[in-house]
Motif scaffolding. Structure first.
Motif, PDB file in Angstrom:
ATOM      1  N   TYR A 275      61.079   2.116 -48.688  1.00  0.00           N
ATOM      2  CA  TYR A 275      62.159   2.509 -47.775  1.00  0.00           C
ATOM      3  C   TYR A 275      61.821   2.183 -46.339  1.00  0.00           C
ATOM      4  O   TYR A 275      62.687   1.824 -45.535  1.00  0.00           O
ATOM      5  CB  TYR A 275      62.447   4.024 -47.914  1.00  0.00           C
ATOM      6  CG  TYR A 275      62.945   4.405 -49.299  1.00  0.00           C
ATOM      7  CD1 TYR A 275      64.268   4.133 -49.656  1.00  0.00           C
ATOM      8  CD2 TYR A 275      62.096   4.993 -50.224  1.00  0.00           C
ATOM      9  CE1 TYR A 275      64.721   4.481 -50.920  1.00  0.00           C
ATOM     10  CE2 TYR A 275      62.539   5.331 -51.484  1.00  0.00           C
ATOM     11  CZ  TYR A 275      63.868   5.083 -51.828  1.00  0.00           C
ATOM     12  OH  TYR A 275      64.301   5.418 -53.064  1.00  0.00           O
ATOM     13  N   ALA A 276      60.566   2.285 -46.014  1.00  0.00           N
ATOM     14  CA  ALA A 276      60.156   1.973 -44.651  1.00  0.00           C
ATOM     15  C   ALA A 276      60.369   0.489 -44.327  1.00  0.00           C
ATOM     16  O   ALA A 276      60.789   0.120 -43.222  1.00  0.00           O
ATOM     17  CB  ALA A 276      58.687   2.352 -44.459  1.00  0.00           C
ATOM     18  N   ILE A 277      60.084  -0.370 -45.303  1.00  0.00           N
ATOM     19  CA  ILE A 277      60.262  -1.823 -45.094  1.00  0.00           C
ATOM     20  C   ILE A 277      61.742  -2.131 -44.884  1.00  0.00           C
ATOM     21  O   ILE A 277      62.127  -2.896 -43.979  1.00  0.00           O
ATOM     22  CB  ILE A 277      59.715  -2.604 -46.291  1.00  0.00           C
ATOM     23  CG1 ILE A 277      58.170  -2.411 -46.359  1.00  0.00           C
ATOM     24  CG2 ILE A 277      60.058  -4.089 -46.188  1.00  0.00           C
ATOM     25  CD1 ILE A 277      57.555  -3.010 -47.604  1.00  0.00           C
ATOM     26  N   GLN A 278      62.598  -1.534 -45.715  1.00  0.00           N
ATOM     27  CA  GLN A 278      64.037  -1.776 -45.585  1.00  0.00           C
ATOM     28  C   GLN A 278      64.541  -1.301 -44.236  1.00  0.00           C
ATOM     29  O   GLN A 278      65.349  -1.980 -43.569  1.00  0.00           O
ATOM     30  CB  GLN A 278      64.787  -1.053 -46.712  1.00  0.00           C
ATOM     31  CG  GLN A 278      64.505  -1.634 -48.107  1.00  0.00           C
ATOM     32  CD  GLN A 278      65.221  -0.833 -49.203  1.00  0.00           C
ATOM     33  OE1 GLN A 278      65.980   0.090 -48.910  1.00  0.00           O
ATOM     34  NE2 GLN A 278      64.989  -1.238 -50.465  1.00  0.00           N
ATOM     35  N   ILE A 279      64.098  -0.126 -43.828  1.00  0.00           N
ATOM     36  CA  ILE A 279      64.542   0.433 -42.536  1.00  0.00           C
ATOM     37  C   ILE A 279      64.103  -0.481 -41.408  1.00  0.00           C
ATOM     38  O   ILE A 279      64.866  -0.739 -40.459  1.00  0.00           O
ATOM     39  CB  ILE A 279      63.990   1.851 -42.350  1.00  0.00           C
ATOM     40  CG1 ILE A 279      64.637   2.804 -43.384  1.00  0.00           C
ATOM     41  CG2 ILE A 279      64.222   2.360 -40.934  1.00  0.00           C
ATOM     42  CD1 ILE A 279      64.011   4.180 -43.400  1.00  0.00           C
ATOM     43  N   ARG A 280      62.884  -0.965 -41.479  1.00  0.00           N
ATOM     44  CA  ARG A 280      62.388  -1.856 -40.422  1.00  0.00           C
ATOM     45  C   ARG A 280      63.212  -3.126 -40.358  1.00  0.00           C
ATOM     46  O   ARG A 280      63.566  -3.626 -39.276  1.00  0.00           O
ATOM     47  CB  ARG A 280      60.915  -2.185 -40.685  1.00  0.00           C
ATOM     48  CG  ARG A 280      60.287  -3.000 -39.533  1.00  0.00           C
ATOM     49  CD  ARG A 280      58.783  -3.109 -39.649  1.00  0.00           C
ATOM     50  NE  ARG A 280      58.380  -3.764 -40.878  1.00  0.00           N
ATOM     51  CZ  ARG A 280      57.800  -3.165 -41.904  1.00  0.00           C
ATOM     52  NH1 ARG A 280      57.564  -1.866 -41.851  1.00  0.00           N
ATOM     53  NH2 ARG A 280      57.464  -3.844 -42.995  1.00  0.00           N
ATOM     54  N   GLU A 281      63.570  -3.713 -41.560  1.00  0.00           N
ATOM     55  CA  GLU A 281      64.372  -4.942 -41.585  1.00  0.00           C
ATOM     56  C   GLU A 281      65.750  -4.708 -40.998  1.00  0.00           C
ATOM     57  O   GLU A 281      66.273  -5.539 -40.251  1.00  0.00           O
ATOM     58  CB  GLU A 281      64.503  -5.459 -43.024  1.00  0.00           C
ATOM     59  CG  GLU A 281      63.174  -5.990 -43.587  1.00  0.00           C
ATOM     60  CD  GLU A 281      63.299  -6.387 -45.053  1.00  0.00           C
ATOM     61  OE1 GLU A 281      64.360  -6.063 -45.667  1.00  0.00           O
ATOM     62  OE2 GLU A 281      62.338  -6.978 -45.594  1.00  0.00           O
ATOM     63  N   GLN A 282      66.353  -3.590 -41.302  1.00  0.00           N
ATOM     64  CA  GLN A 282      67.678  -3.275 -40.764  1.00  0.00           C
ATOM     65  C   GLN A 282      67.630  -3.145 -39.249  1.00  0.00           C
ATOM     66  O   GLN A 282      68.534  -3.597 -38.528  1.00  0.00           O
ATOM     67  CB  GLN A 282      68.213  -1.989 -41.390  1.00  0.00           C
ATOM     68  CG  GLN A 282      68.578  -2.155 -42.871  1.00  0.00           C
ATOM     69  CD  GLN A 282      69.069  -0.859 -43.493  1.00  0.00           C
ATOM     70  OE1 GLN A 282      69.149   0.159 -42.799  1.00  0.00           O
ATOM     71  NE2 GLN A 282      69.402  -0.909 -44.796  1.00  0.00           N
TER      72      GLN A 282
ATOM     73  N   GLU B 175      65.535  -4.607 -37.275  1.00  0.00           N
ATOM     74  CA  GLU B 175      65.340  -5.938 -36.691  1.00  0.00           C
ATOM     75  C   GLU B 175      66.666  -6.707 -36.657  1.00  0.00           C
ATOM     76  O   GLU B 175      66.984  -7.407 -35.679  1.00  0.00           O
ATOM     77  CB  GLU B 175      64.303  -6.717 -37.506  1.00  0.00           C
ATOM     78  CG  GLU B 175      62.882  -6.164 -37.330  1.00  0.00           C
ATOM     79  CD  GLU B 175      61.878  -6.890 -38.218  1.00  0.00           C
ATOM     80  OE1 GLU B 175      62.297  -7.691 -39.083  1.00  0.00           O
ATOM     81  OE2 GLU B 175      60.654  -6.610 -38.058  1.00  0.00           O
ATOM     82  N   ASN B 176      67.487  -6.585 -37.700  1.00  0.00           N
ATOM     83  CA  ASN B 176      68.784  -7.255 -37.739  1.00  0.00           C
ATOM     84  C   ASN B 176      69.687  -6.729 -36.638  1.00  0.00           C
ATOM     85  O   ASN B 176      70.422  -7.505 -35.970  1.00  0.00           O
ATOM     86  CB  ASN B 176      69.459  -7.057 -39.098  1.00  0.00           C
ATOM     87  CG  ASN B 176      68.722  -7.833 -40.196  1.00  0.00           C
ATOM     88  OD1 ASN B 176      68.067  -8.857 -39.907  1.00  0.00           O
ATOM     89  ND2 ASN B 176      68.839  -7.383 -41.438  1.00  0.00           N
ATOM     90  N   ILE B 177      69.667  -5.437 -36.457  1.00  0.00           N
ATOM     91  CA  ILE B 177      70.504  -4.818 -35.408  1.00  0.00           C
ATOM     92  C   ILE B 177      70.083  -5.329 -34.042  1.00  0.00           C
ATOM     93  O   ILE B 177      70.924  -5.636 -33.175  1.00  0.00           O
ATOM     94  CB  ILE B 177      70.407  -3.287 -35.486  1.00  0.00           C
ATOM     95  CG1 ILE B 177      71.077  -2.781 -36.779  1.00  0.00           C
ATOM     96  CG2 ILE B 177      71.046  -2.622 -34.268  1.00  0.00           C
ATOM     97  CD1 ILE B 177      70.864  -1.323 -37.043  1.00  0.00           C
TER      98      ILE B 177
ATOM     99  N   LYS C 187      71.194  -8.879 -29.243  1.00  0.00           N
ATOM    100  CA  LYS C 187      70.813  -9.967 -28.339  1.00  0.00           C
ATOM    101  C   LYS C 187      71.885 -11.052 -28.312  1.00  0.00           C
ATOM    102  O   LYS C 187      72.221 -11.600 -27.255  1.00  0.00           O
ATOM    103  CB  LYS C 187      69.491 -10.555 -28.767  1.00  0.00           C
ATOM    104  CG  LYS C 187      68.294  -9.630 -28.483  1.00  0.00           C
ATOM    105  CD  LYS C 187      67.008 -10.287 -28.914  1.00  0.00           C
ATOM    106  CE  LYS C 187      65.807  -9.418 -28.589  1.00  0.00           C
ATOM    107  NZ  LYS C 187      64.546 -10.080 -29.006  1.00  0.00           N
ATOM    108  N   GLU C 188      72.405 -11.397 -29.528  1.00  0.00           N
ATOM    109  CA  GLU C 188      73.440 -12.462 -29.603  1.00  0.00           C
ATOM    110  C   GLU C 188      74.704 -12.022 -28.857  1.00  0.00           C
ATOM    111  O   GLU C 188      75.361 -12.808 -28.165  1.00  0.00           O
ATOM    112  CB  GLU C 188      73.764 -12.749 -31.085  1.00  0.00           C
ATOM    113  CG  GLU C 188      72.616 -13.455 -31.789  1.00  0.00           C
ATOM    114  CD  GLU C 188      72.929 -13.652 -33.266  1.00  0.00           C
ATOM    115  OE1 GLU C 188      73.960 -13.118 -33.745  1.00  0.00           O
ATOM    116  OE2 GLU C 188      72.120 -14.312 -33.959  1.00  0.00           O
ATOM    117  N   ALA C 189      75.082 -10.801 -29.021  1.00  0.00           N
ATOM    118  CA  ALA C 189      76.272 -10.310 -28.360  1.00  0.00           C
ATOM    119  C   ALA C 189      76.082 -10.338 -26.838  1.00  0.00           C
ATOM    120  O   ALA C 189      77.018 -10.642 -26.082  1.00  0.00           O
ATOM    121  CB  ALA C 189      76.574  -8.901 -28.808  1.00  0.00           C
TER     122      ALA C 189
END
Length: 275
Positions: free
Chosen positions: A255-262, A264-266, A271-273
């Motif tokens: 769960y920690a890995i998934q949370i970290r990936e999410q 990073e995506n956010i 940044k793009e916005a």
């Protein structure tokens, strides 16, 4: 302990009895003062002037002397009974004999006082009859008689006082001897009781010391066992916690890995916005 208490009680009672005998003669001797007043009353008759003597009635003198005699006898009776009651517990035979002796002496004193009353009333009658004529002869006889009366009454009172003192001295001597006998008989028992009590106290002290040492050893053994149990329990808790922490880490890791990936995506989208 009961034996020791009994021994000391006997010693105390003996001491109290001796003190009571010493104090038995402390009764105020009012009867002696009344006897002195009786003699003074007779003696004063010779000091009165002829005119005063004429005013004194023979019946009045007789009544007043009778009153002093009655008062003396009553006070002497109280004194005698007081001495008897205080000394009665010590020796019945001596107290009975003392009572008889005192009664004889009391009767003698009363007889002398009654005789003095009769002589005084006779002298008063003579003085009243003679008026001022030849009263010196009567007054001389009164003076001589009062001196003899003083010696007689003093002797009577001294005999009574000495009789009481003699009996009291005898009883006090017996009481002192009894006290010494009690003391001699009691002291060995007191010494023996003291030794027995000392030995018992020593034995009790030894027993208490031994029991204290045993109890100390038992407490130390129990404390060591409790300490070992606590250490074992603590070790088991640490081992159990370590195992649970590892299991929890393994469960949370995906769960920690998934949370970290999410996250990073956010961050990328933000940044793009902004660009």
């Amino acid at each position: 302990m009961k034996a020791v208490a009994l021994i000391f009680a006997l010693a105390v009672i003996a001491g109290c009895n001796a003190r009571v005998v010493r104090q038995a003669d402390a009764t105020p001797q009012n009867w002696e003062e009344t006897v002195d007043r009786f003699w003074q009353y007779v003696s004063d008759l010779n000091e009165k002037a002829d005119g005063v003597v004429q005013d004194i009635k023979v019946s009045q003198l007789s009544r007043e002397l009778d009153t002093l005699i009655s008062d003396s006898m009553a006070e002497l009776t109280v004194y005698r009974e007081s001495i008897q009651s205080k000394l009665a517990p010590y020796t019945e035979s001596s107290t009975g004999q003392m009572s008889e002796d005192l009664q004889l002496l009391t009767n003698k004193l009363q007889k002398d006082m009654l005789d003095a009353k009769e002589r005084s009333t006779e002298y008063l009658g003579e003085l009243k009859t003679m008026m001022e004529q030849n009263t010196d002869d009567v007054r001389g006889r009164i003076s001589t008689y009062t001196h003899k009366l003083k010696k007689r009454l003093t002797k009577d009172t001294d005999e009574i006082r000495n009789t009481v003192a003699t009996y009291m001295g005898e009883i006090q001597s017996r009481t002192s001897q009894n006290l010494e006998t009690v003391k001699e008989n009691v002291e060995p028992y007191v010494q023996q009781a003291s030794e027995v009590a000392g030995k018992k106290l020593s034995d009790i002290s030894t027993i208490l010391k031994s029991q204290a040492e045993t109890l100390t050893e038992q407490l130390e053994t129990q404390a060591t066992g409790i300490k070992t149990q606590l250490e074992n329990t603590a070790q088991q808790l640490r081992t159990s916690l370590d195992s649970k922490i590892e299991e929890l880490t393994e469960m949370i890791s995906p769960y920690a890995i998934q949370i970290r990936e999410q996250i990073e995506n956010i961050v990328v989208k933000i940044k793009e916005a902004s660009a």
